[in-house]
Enzyme design. Structure first.
Site, PDB file in Angstrom:
ATOM      1  N   GLN A 114      -5.405  -2.122   9.246  1.00 48.12           N
ATOM      2  CA  GLN A 114      -5.144  -3.434   8.660  1.00 48.12           C
ATOM      3  C   GLN A 114      -5.704  -4.554   9.540  1.00 48.12           C
ATOM      4  OE1 GLN A 114      -3.570  -3.921   5.577  1.00 48.12           O
ATOM      5  NE2 GLN A 114      -4.195  -6.030   5.867  1.00 48.12           N
TER       6      GLN A 114
ATOM      7  N   ASP B 137     -11.705   1.740   3.116  1.00 47.79           N
ATOM      8  CA  ASP B 137     -11.892   0.292   2.985  1.00 47.79           C
ATOM      9  C   ASP B 137     -13.365  -0.052   2.728  1.00 47.79           C
ATOM     10  OD1 ASP B 137      -9.775  -1.446   2.903  1.00 47.79           O
ATOM     11  OD2 ASP B 137      -9.451  -1.479   5.063  1.00 47.79           O
TER      12      ASP B 137
ATOM     13  N   LYS C 193       0.837  -1.210   0.000  1.00 46.91           N
ATOM     14  CA  LYS C 193       0.000   0.000   0.000  1.00 46.91           C
ATOM     15  C   LYS C 193       0.867   1.253   0.000  1.00 46.91           C
ATOM     16  CE  LYS C 193      -3.817  -2.525   1.981  1.00 46.91           C
ATOM     17  NZ  LYS C 193      -4.421  -3.090   3.179  1.00 46.91           N
TER      18      LYS C 193
END
Length: 281
Positions: A92, A115, A48
């Protein structure tokens, strides 16, 4: 058979993001939080960071100890929610067992939930309102569209009903006017259903579970799974998906490979969502 090249399409999307940022002088910034040292999570976070650098997005990294408390994590998210510089926040997963994932996800501001995992983001998707869409399903829609595959009016079958892939995938295919069936571990006569699919999306989390007995001739097969293999026992192959590629390719009209199919699209759509966060602000 047409191989759907996720690497090439993800690069197209990242190039479009970079071009828009450079052309319009947009300041976009993604905060990535990693708690603990899960090896797979560390790899994802590094990927990322690289994608941010490529697109011209500022990458803010918060690597916290495994022992970080839920309260400390919530305080960090609150700080990032209030920081106008930050246009996207990602925590995460998985988190250590002592932290409630649902509580953490829902603490992220909907305007920064790149997300697309929070209840508000999912609710917005279900009623067709503006909001962030989970990156993997959004990436699959882009794969189909940019490969010239018609969704409207087609029979679309999804294997797997997870909150991250299966359910949002069903809503996105509906939005594109597909006729959608969602199957799962309790579905009876599953092969009879999957063999009706013009577009079959497989997200079951079991290596090579789906062979040619699940697939209709001419179907488009999207493989969301990724599993590590022992190269010595698998002719040098290190990764496989949920689909038995060699067995299914003789029937499918188009397929995503593993690696190089859906995987790169998830990060490309994360970059797209982070830019969207900056534009909406």
């Amino acid at each position: 058979m047409n191989i759907i090249d996720g690497k090439a399409i993800s690069t197209q999307i990242k190039d479009e993001v970079r071009e828009k940022i450079e052309r319009d002088g947009i300041k976009a910034s993604l905060a990535v939080i990693l708690v603990g040292q899960d090896p797979a999570s560390t790899v994802y976070v590094n990927n990322k960071k690289k994608a941010c650098e490529y697109c011209g997005i500022e990458s803010l990294s918060y690597e916290l100890a495994e022992s970080t408390s839920e309260e400390e994590l919530l305080q960090l998210i609150d700080r990032l929610n209030k920081d106008d510089k930050v246009t996207g926040i990602l925590c995460q997963l998985p988190l250590p067992k002592h932290i409630n994932e649902e509580r953490i996800i829902d603490a992220i501001s909907p305007s920064k939930d790149v997300d697309g995992f929070s209840k508000l983001s999912v609710g917005a998707l279900s009623v067709g309102a503006k909001g962030f869409v989970s990156c993997t399903p959004a990436g699959i829609i882009e794969l189909l569209k940019r490969s010239g595959i018609e969704i409207s009016g087609k029979r679309c079958v999804i294997m797997g009903r997870s909150n991250i892939v299966g359910k949002p995938m069903a809503m996105l295919l509906l939005r594109e006017n597909g006729t959608v069936t969602l199957t799962h571990s309790k579905t009876e006569n599953i092969r009879e259903i999957t063999k009706t699919a013009d577009i079959l999306v497989v997200a079951v989390g079991k290596p090579k579970m789906v062979d040619s007995s699940y697939v209709k001739e001419g179907a488009v097969v999207i493989d969301v799974g990724i599993h590590r293999l022992d190269p010595e026992k698998n002719n040098g192959k290190k990764l496989c998906g949920d689909v038995d590629y060699e067995d299914v390719e003789k029937l499918a009209s188009a397929m995503t490979p593993v690696p190089g199919g859906v995987g790169p699209m998830t990060i490309a759509m994360l970059m797209y969502n982070t830019l969207e966060g900056a534009l909406r602000r």
